[in-house]
Design an enzyme around this catalytic site. Structure first.
Site, PDB file in Angstrom:
ATOM      1  N   THR A 167      29.661-126.345 -11.075  1.00 13.12           N
ATOM      2  CA  THR A 167      28.387-126.638 -10.404  1.00 13.12           C
ATOM      3  C   THR A 167      27.326-125.582 -10.671  1.00 13.12           C
ATOM      4  OG1 THR A 167      29.152-125.554  -8.384  1.00 13.12           O
ATOM      5  CG2 THR A 167      29.478-127.943  -8.545  1.00 13.12           C
ATOM      6  N   CYS A 207      18.402-119.386 -12.290  1.00  9.91           N
ATOM      7  CA  CYS A 207      19.870-119.289 -12.261  1.00  9.91           C
ATOM      8  C   CYS A 207      20.279-118.438 -11.063  1.00  9.91           C
ATOM      9  CB  CYS A 207      20.405-118.678 -13.556  1.00  9.91           C
ATOM     10  SG  CYS A 207      22.185-118.361 -13.459  1.00  9.91           S
ATOM     11  N   HIS A 252      31.519-117.979 -14.397  1.00 14.48           N
ATOM     12  CA  HIS A 252      32.048-117.205 -13.274  1.00 14.48           C
ATOM     13  C   HIS A 252      33.549-117.419 -13.169  1.00 14.48           C
ATOM     14  CE1 HIS A 252      30.609-121.139 -11.884  1.00 14.48           C
ATOM     15  NE2 HIS A 252      31.640-121.138 -11.048  1.00 14.48           N
ATOM     16  N   HIS A 265      36.660-117.447 -10.686  1.00 13.98           N
ATOM     17  CA  HIS A 265      37.106-117.490  -9.288  1.00 13.98           C
ATOM     18  C   HIS A 265      38.400-116.683  -9.169  1.00 13.98           C
ATOM     19  CE1 HIS A 265      34.708-121.129  -7.901  1.00 13.98           C
ATOM     20  NE2 HIS A 265      34.666-121.330  -9.212  1.00 13.98           N
ATOM     21  N   HIS A 284      26.356-120.662 -14.813  1.00 18.00           N
ATOM     22  CA  HIS A 284      26.421-119.258 -15.243  1.00 18.00           C
ATOM     23  C   HIS A 284      27.896-118.916 -15.103  1.00 18.00           C
ATOM     24  CE1 HIS A 284      24.743-114.894 -15.022  1.00 18.00           C
ATOM     25  NE2 HIS A 284      26.067-114.809 -14.998  1.00 18.00           N
ATOM     26  N   ASN A 321      36.033-122.858 -13.970  1.00 15.40           N
ATOM     27  CA  ASN A 321      35.623-124.248 -14.161  1.00 15.40           C
ATOM     28  C   ASN A 321      34.602-124.319 -15.284  1.00 15.40           C
ATOM     29  OD1 ASN A 321      37.196-125.316 -12.030  1.00 15.40           O
ATOM     30  ND2 ASN A 321      35.689-124.593 -10.545  1.00 15.40           N
ATOM     31  N   ASP A 375      32.569-115.636  -2.455  1.00 19.89           N
ATOM     32  CA  ASP A 375      32.091-117.016  -2.549  1.00 19.89           C
ATOM     33  C   ASP A 375      31.535-117.446  -1.194  1.00 19.89           C
ATOM     34  OD1 ASP A 375      32.823-119.579  -4.640  1.00 19.89           O
ATOM     35  OD2 ASP A 375      32.276-120.088  -2.569  1.00 19.89           O
ATOM     36  N   HIS A 434      23.397-113.653 -18.858  1.00 23.88           N
ATOM     37  CA  HIS A 434      23.566-115.092 -18.626  1.00 23.88           C
ATOM     38  C   HIS A 434      24.291-115.775 -19.778  1.00 23.88           C
ATOM     39  CE1 HIS A 434      22.667-119.082 -16.984  1.00 23.88           C
ATOM     40  NE2 HIS A 434      22.543-119.441 -18.246  1.00 23.88           N
TER      41      HIS A 434
HETATM   42  P1  AMP Z   1      31.992-123.909  -9.664  1.00 20.70           P
HETATM   43  O1  AMP Z   1      32.325-125.239  -9.035  1.00 20.70           O
HETATM   44  O2  AMP Z   1      33.134-123.315 -10.416  1.00 20.70           O
HETATM   45  O3  AMP Z   1      30.701-123.953 -10.467  1.00 20.70           O
HETATM   46  O4  AMP Z   1      31.790-122.921  -8.440  1.00 20.70           O
HETATM   47  C1  AMP Z   1      30.579-122.479  -7.963  1.00 20.70           C
HETATM   48  C2  AMP Z   1      30.898-121.649  -6.754  1.00 20.70           C
HETATM   49  O5  AMP Z   1      29.752-120.909  -6.401  1.00 20.70           O
HETATM   50  C3  AMP Z   1      31.306-122.473  -5.516  1.00 20.70           C
HETATM   51  O6  AMP Z   1      32.594-122.057  -5.099  1.00 20.70           O
HETATM   52  C4  AMP Z   1      30.222-122.101  -4.500  1.00 20.70           C
HETATM   53  O7  AMP Z   1      30.727-122.005  -3.187  1.00 20.70           O
HETATM   54  C5  AMP Z   1      29.715-120.782  -5.015  1.00 20.70           C
HETATM   55  N1  AMP Z   1      28.345-120.440  -4.667  1.00 20.70           N
HETATM   56  C6  AMP Z   1      27.239-121.199  -4.831  1.00 20.70           C
HETATM   57  N2  AMP Z   1      26.152-120.526  -4.417  1.00 20.70           N
HETATM   58  C7  AMP Z   1      26.584-119.307  -4.012  1.00 20.70           C
HETATM   59  C8  AMP Z   1      25.933-118.153  -3.475  1.00 20.70           C
HETATM   60  N3  AMP Z   1      24.605-118.107  -3.288  1.00 20.70           N
HETATM   61  N4  AMP Z   1      26.691-117.088  -3.146  1.00 20.70           N
HETATM   62  C9  AMP Z   1      28.032-117.125  -3.328  1.00 20.70           C
HETATM   63  N5  AMP Z   1      28.696-118.168  -3.837  1.00 20.70           N
HETATM   64  C10 AMP Z   1      27.981-119.247  -4.157  1.00 20.70           C
HETATM   65 ZN    ZN Z   2      22.512-116.895 -15.072  1.00 23.95          ZN
END
Ligand code: AMP
Ligand code: ZN
Length: 115
Positions: A94, A5, A99, A101, A97, A86, A31, A47
């Site tokens: 995507t 993860c 999160h 925004h 875990h 999301n 991000d 997690h």
């Molecule tokens: P979501 O579509 O809500 O799952 O958003 C996932 C977010 O994680 C996206 O905006 C990505 O740009 C961001 N993301 C993915 N990998 C990383 C990373 N290693 N560091 C910072 N942000 C990330």
């Molecule tokens: Zn996690």
């Protein structure tokens, strides 16, 4: 920590990120692909796959109360910001875990569901 993860690994400091805020329960980082001048993600260190994943009330409250701290640290507390979580396929989650925004730093479109 869940295996493979990416946000568990960021929270644990195992892969790099630009941290904005951290305490014992959550961490916030920039991000990687910002959609706004300010785009910060806040994650619980524990997690949980998404917002429907039995997150204890205290942790959920702490997660959302950390939003205003991030907004203050990033200088958008007064100008305003949008908070998005999301959840699942239709919302195009995507990273599985949970999160939050935090987006701001410029005028957005009206309050339509999509960014
Ligand atoms: P979501 O579509 O809500 O799952 O958003 C996932 C977010 O994680 C996206 O905006 C990505 O740009 C961001 N993301 C993915 N990998 C990383 C990373 N290693 N560091 C910072 N942000 C990330
Ligand atoms: Zn996690």
């Amino acid at each position: 920590m869940a295996e493979d993860c990416i946000f568990c690994k960021i929270a644990a400091g195992e892969i790099p990120s630009t941290k904005v805020y951290e305490d014992d329960l959550v961490c916030a980082f920039e991000d990687l692909n910002p959609m706004m001048p300010v785009h910060v993600l806040i994650v619980p260190k524990e997690h949980h796959a998404n917002i429907g994943d039995n997150i204890p009330d205290a942790l959920m409250g702490h997660l959302f109360n950390s939003v205003k701290k991030v907004a203050e640290l990033k200088g958008i507390a007064e100008s305003g910001y949008r908070v998005i979580v999301n959840t699942g396929d239709d919302a195009c989650q995507t990273v599985h875990h949970v999160h939050v925004h935090v987006l701001g730093g410029a005028k957005m479109n009206d309050g339509s569901p999509a960014l």
